[in-house]
Design an enzyme around this catalytic site. Structure first.
Site, mmCIF file in Angstrom:
data_model
loop_
_atom_site.group_PDB
_atom_site.id
_atom_site.type_symbol
_atom_site.label_atom_id
_atom_site.label_comp_id
_atom_site.label_asym_id
_atom_site.label_seq_id
_atom_site.Cartn_x
_atom_site.Cartn_y
_atom_site.Cartn_z
ATOM 1 C CD GLU A 110 -2.880 -1.125 2.365
ATOM 2 O OE1 GLU A 110 -4.075 -1.434 2.224
ATOM 3 O OE2 GLU A 110 -2.369 -0.843 3.481
ATOM 4 C CD GLU A 130 -3.162 -6.542 4.178
ATOM 5 O OE1 GLU A 130 -2.502 -5.492 4.279
ATOM 6 O OE2 GLU A 130 -3.084 -7.290 3.181
#
Length: 259
Positions: A110, A130
């Site tokens: 990210e 995740e």
């Protein structure tokens, strides 16, 4: 020892996340990074930033789970700019290059997605794992489908699988693949090229891109032509705008002053 190292080379700022063993980011490191990128944004003498990781194995694996186990709250104070100091930093109107020197997963991927250009070493690898721990890659869920084909982004988000740098390049996530020993050389050369360019134009480009994200084409264009964006208005009223025209007419390289 500071987990974030910086060095200046003319108008270029190099930012190295150097937090052994893996360059994971805890709350304190995120706040430091936010201050670094805020100061870069606000320094008129700096025009381009390079973000990389210390060592040869990790760019960044994201959130520091050990720090979380020791009490760092996942919804704690990440500082100005949000996680990693970059992905939520407002009015970042200067080019940022990510030089991915190894593993970039979770929040580390990210963070790379927060850069404008991504260069990667030939051994780099990526993932958004995740999903496997029952959490959501929130920033990637917003950013990744805008950078690569939707169906590929969704597969990566929904499976959490690892993918190598060749696949990342194939889908357009990575601009260039470099041998590890050449990564920073190329990043510095690209940064020098950008630093020699017109900073007010870069600011206008980044502002236009942000403003147009959720707008219809004609509405976005009307805002530009109507001089409703401050960066565009500043550009067209600047000395640099006149310098560009004069340099073209005189067949010479322009001298950009950023004003």
């Amino acid at each position: 020892m500071t987990p974030v190292k910086t060095s200046r080379n003319g108008a270029v700022l190099e930012v190295t996340l150097d937090r052994p063993k893996a360059n994971a980011i805890d709350l304190a490191t995120s706040r430091i990074m936010g201050e670094v990128f805020r100061d870069f944004r606000d320094d008129p003498d700096l025009r381009v930033a390079i973000l990389t990781g210390g060592g040869e194995k990790f760019f960044c694996p994201g959130w520091d789970l050990k720090a979380a186990a020791d009490g760092d709250a996942v919804d704690g104070d990440y500082g100005v700019g949000g996680f990693g100091g970059l992905q939520e930093l407002r009015e970042m109107n200067k080019p940022v290059i990510a030089a991915v020197n190894g593993i970039a997963c979770g929040g580390g991927l990210e963070l790379a997605l927060s850069a404008d250009i991504i260069l990667a070493a030939d051994h780099a690898s990526f993932a958004l794992p995740e999903i496997r721990s029952g959490t959501v890659a929130d920033a990637a869920s917003i950013k990744l489908p805008k950078r690569i084909p939707y169906h590929i982004a969704m597969e990566l988000l929904l499976t959490g699988r690892w993918f190598d740098v060749q696949e990342a390049h194939r889908w357009g996530l990575v601009n260039e693949i470099l041998p590890a020993g050449e990564l920073m050389t190329r990043a510095r050369a690209l940064a020098a090229l950008l630093a020699s360019g017109p900073p007010l134009v870069y600011a206008a480009i980044k502002d236009i891109v942000r403003d147009a994200e959720d707008a219809k084409f004609q509405d976005a264009l009307n805002r530009i032509t109507g001089r409703q964006l401050a960066t565009v208005d500043r550009l067209y009223a600047s000395e640099d705008q006149m310098e560009g025209a004069r340099a073209f007419a005189e067949k010479r390289d322009p001298v950009w002053k950023g004003k």
